[in-house]
Write an enzyme that holds these catalytic residues in place. Structure first.
Site, short mmCIF file in Angstrom:
data_model
loop_
_atom_site.label_atom_id
_atom_site.label_comp_id
_atom_site.label_asym_id
_atom_site.label_seq_id
_atom_site.Cartn_x
_atom_site.Cartn_y
_atom_site.Cartn_z
N HIS A 187 -4.55 -3.74 0.00
CA HIS A 187 -5.61 -3.57 0.99
C HIS A 187 -6.76 -2.71 0.47
CE1 HIS A 187 -7.43 -3.47 4.92
NE2 HIS A 187 -7.45 -2.15 4.90
N ASP A 202 -2.53 -8.05 -0.07
CA ASP A 202 -2.73 -7.17 1.08
C ASP A 202 -1.61 -7.41 2.10
OD1 ASP A 202 -3.63 -5.71 3.27
OD2 ASP A 202 -5.71 -6.35 3.06
N SER A 214 -12.08 -3.54 6.44
CA SER A 214 -10.87 -3.07 7.11
C SER A 214 -11.14 -2.92 8.60
CB SER A 214 -10.40 -1.76 6.46
OG SER A 214 -9.15 -1.36 6.95
#
Length: 371
Positions: free
Chosen positions: A350, A317, A149
């Site tokens: 995500h 995502d 991330s």
């Protein structure tokens, strides 16, 4: 307002006059880190993990802190990131409130928390601080830098600014720059915090804390961390109460999905500093590996020098869409790296890298086992 430091976390002091990308310097700053496994005789088995926005340095349990870490299923003896082989270093990002210096830290010049007097944080600052931490631990070259991330952005910045520091790279659910949709979501999160009267331009305390703003910001974030597919599969239209009525009056919580958002927001509420949230959120929006809004990201990626890379993302995502991981793989490959790109089909959006170890673990383990 306070810092939230896990037990047994250790620290590296940053050099005096640590210069920040967007201006200002830090004196007396530090970076929090934890290690797992041991360095070998050649000190060439080090793996650095760079984290997402809200994570701390406690990636996994160990003797000093047996509580489960945020990546417990991935890091440990015999795990995908095998600490019987690798000396794993996980750092807490500069600007956070989990031990590294940030807005919640005490300014040595005043004896009071920095609050909004802390210099603006850039992803590049996080990368530089992580590189200094690695070198302070006596590591001249990393076997691999792993970024997830926001940490994937930090890893790309580290490779760009410290080109000899890492031999290989694992990039998970990250990007070379933020997309407009993601910027818009984070903008609303920051607005929710700043609009809370108790935020008081960053001058809150434990007694007068911007609770409502933080709850709303976290709920907005949680919605984007998972996918519509998972929301449907887990909750559907299940009511929060057996009688189907809303809690606490006409417009109270009515559906179980609302209960879920409320529970997780409440759990997060006093575990992260609002000002740190603002600083790190903005650093993600402003990061652009190409260096300008109209720069060529693939070209910038092609200038990074690693021998091999594993790039992964998931189809569901919406915060860091799969096309962004495809771009990273394309750019690294153009630079001559041996790149493996995996588009996973996890329904968990995500946050899949945190919870879907069955899909993420095996390719990470295989990548690290070769060479």
């Amino acid at each position: 307002m306070r810092e939230f430091i896990p037990p047994a976390t250790r620290f590296v002091d940053l050099p005096a006059g640590f210069a920040m990308r967007h201006g200002g310097v830090l004196d007396g700053a530090r970076i929090a880190y934890e290690t797992y496994g041991r360095p070998n005789a050649a000190r060439d088995n080090a793996v650095l993990i760079l984290t997402g926005l809200s994570a701390d340095a406690h990636a996994a349990s160990h003797a000093g802190n047996p509580s489960p870490g945020w990546w417990e299923a991935m890091v440990g003896p015999g795990g995908p990131i095998d600490t019987d082989r690798w000396h794993v270093i996980c750092v807490n990002s500069l600007g956070s409130c989990k031990g590294s210096s940030g807005p919640a830290s005490i300014d040595p010049a005043t004896g009071e928390p920095y609050r909004l007097d802390f210099p603006e944080v850039a992803i590049e600052d996080i990368a530089d601080a992580a590189a200094l931490t690695v070198r302070a631990l006596g590591i001249e070259r990393l076997a691999c830098v792993i970024g997830v991330s926001m940490g994937g952005m930090s890893a790309l910045a580290l490779l760009a600014r410290h080109p000899e520091l890492a031999l290989s790279h694992i990039n998970i659910s990250a990007a070379a720059r933020a997309l407009p949709f993601s910027i818009a979501v984070r903008s609303l999160q920051r607005e929710a915090i700043r609009s809370d009267p108790l935020w008081n331009r960053g001058r809150y305390d434990e007694e007068r804390f911007p609770r409502r703003g933080m709850l709303t910001a976290r709920k907005l974030g949680t919605i984007t961390y998972r996918s519509a597919q998972e929301w449907e599969g887990r909750f559907g239209r299940t009511p929060a109460r057996p009688d189907g009525r809303a809690e606490s009056g006409q417009f109270g919580i009515e559906f179980e999905v609302e209960n879920y958002l409320e529970f997780h927001a409440q759990r997060f509420l006093h575990r992260f500093d609002p000002n740190s949230y603002l600083y790190l959120s903005r650093s993600i929006d402003r990061f652009d590996l190409a260096g300008s809004h109209d720069g060529n990201a693939v070209e910038a990626l092609s200038r990074l020098r690693v021998e091999k890379a594993l790039v992964m993302g998931v189809q569901t995502d919406i915060l860091f869409p799969l096309k962004q991981q495809q771009q990273i793989a394309e750019g690294l490959s153009a630079g001559g790296a041996d790149v493996q790109f995996l588009a996973l089909e996890s329904p968990q959006g995500h946050d899949a890298f945190l919870v879907d170890t069955g899909r993420f673990g095996p390719p990470v383990a295989k990548f690290l086992s070769v060479g």
